[in-house]
Design an enzyme around this catalytic site. Sequence first.
Site, PDB file in Angstrom:
ATOM      1  CE  LYS A  11      -1.753   5.772  15.907  1.00  7.63           C
ATOM      2  NZ  LYS A  11      -2.683   5.652  17.079  1.00  7.63           N
ATOM      3  CD  GLU A 128       0.385  -4.098  14.595  1.00 15.93           C
ATOM      4  OE1 GLU A 128      -0.596  -4.197  15.371  1.00 15.93           O
ATOM      5  OE2 GLU A 128       1.424  -3.450  14.905  1.00 15.93           O
TER       6      GLU A 128
HETATM    7  N1  UDP Z   1      -8.072   5.223  20.767  1.00 17.23           N
HETATM    8  C1  UDP Z   1      -9.075   6.175  20.877  1.00 17.23           C
HETATM    9  N2  UDP Z   1      -9.773   6.268  22.059  1.00 17.23           N
HETATM   10  C2  UDP Z   1      -9.514   5.452  23.127  1.00 17.23           C
HETATM   11  C3  UDP Z   1      -8.498   4.490  23.020  1.00 17.23           C
HETATM   12  C4  UDP Z   1      -7.798   4.401  21.821  1.00 17.23           C
HETATM   13  O1  UDP Z   1      -9.330   6.913  19.931  1.00 17.23           O
HETATM   14  O2  UDP Z   1     -10.176   5.573  24.162  1.00 17.23           O
HETATM   15  C5  UDP Z   1      -7.304   5.123  19.498  1.00 17.23           C
HETATM   16  C6  UDP Z   1      -5.899   5.696  19.612  1.00 17.23           C
HETATM   17  O3  UDP Z   1      -5.550   6.296  18.358  1.00 17.23           O
HETATM   18  C7  UDP Z   1      -5.072   4.458  19.895  1.00 17.23           C
HETATM   19  C8  UDP Z   1      -5.781   3.436  19.013  1.00 17.23           C
HETATM   20  O4  UDP Z   1      -7.167   3.755  19.148  1.00 17.23           O
HETATM   21  O5  UDP Z   1      -3.721   4.630  19.568  1.00 17.23           O
HETATM   22  C9  UDP Z   1      -5.542   1.997  19.400  1.00 17.23           C
HETATM   23  O6  UDP Z   1      -5.862   1.834  20.783  1.00 17.23           O
HETATM   24  P1  UDP Z   1      -4.939   0.973  21.740  1.00 17.23           P
HETATM   25  O7  UDP Z   1      -5.694   0.744  22.985  1.00 17.23           O
HETATM   26  O8  UDP Z   1      -4.426  -0.221  21.001  1.00 17.23           O
HETATM   27  O9  UDP Z   1      -3.736   1.983  22.085  1.00 17.23           O
HETATM   28  P2  UDP Z   1      -2.192   1.964  21.650  1.00 17.23           P
HETATM   29  O10 UDP Z   1      -1.763   0.531  21.554  1.00 17.23           O
HETATM   30  O11 UDP Z   1      -2.108   2.698  20.326  1.00 17.23           O
HETATM   31  O12 UDP Z   1      -1.494   2.709  22.754  1.00 17.23           O
END
Ligand code: UDP
Length: 139
Positions: A11, A128
Site C-alpha cells: 500500500k 482482484e
Molecule cells: N480498515 C480501516 N479501518 C478499519 C478496518 C479496515 O481503515 O476499522 C482498512 C484497512 O486498510 C484494511 C482495509 O480497510 O486493510 C480493508 O479492511 P478488511 O476488513 O478487509 O481488512 P484486511 O482484509 O485488509 O485485513
Amino acid sequence: MRTDRTFTMLKPDSVEKGNIGPILEKISSAGFKIVAMKLTQMTTADAEAFYAIHSERPFFGELVSYMTRGPIVAAVLEKDNAVSDFRTLIGATNPAEAADGTIRKMFADSISENAVHGSDSDQNAEIESQFHFAGREIF
Ligand code: UDP
Ligand code: MG
C-alpha cells in the site's frame, strides 16, 4: 478455481517509507513466487470499486483517500494454499494485534495504514488479480 495464487498490494505507506524491498524479501523468504507485479496508482474510481464491499463502513472515505494518495505495488503470488498462508504472513488487520514477525507487525502503523493487502478467498484473489492485470501480464 485454483488454490495456489493470491493477490497483494504493497500500500502507499509501504512505498512512501521505502519498504518495497524489505516486504518483497519477506514474501519471497516465505516461499511465494511472484507471477505478476507492477508499480501503479489507483484512481478514486478504482479504489471505490476495489473496496466496494466496504462502501457502507465509516472508514470508507479515509480508505479510498489513503489507497489513492500515491503508488502501490500490485502483485500476484503463487504458493500452495496461497490465500490462507499469505493472510498468516501479513497478520491481523490491526498491526497492534498482529503476531510477531508478520508483515503488518513489522511495517504497519495503524489499522487503517496497514502496509499490505491480501485477498481473503480464492475467488477474490482471481477477481482482484484481474482487476489489476491483463492475462498476458500474469505468468
Ligand atoms: N480498515 C480501516 N479501518 C478499519 C478496518 C479496515 O481503515 O476499522 C482498512 C484497512 O486498510 C484494511 C482495509 O480497510 O486493510 C480493508 O479492511 P478488511 O476488513 O478487509 O481488512 P484486511 O482484509 O485488509 O485485513
Ligand atoms: Mg479484506
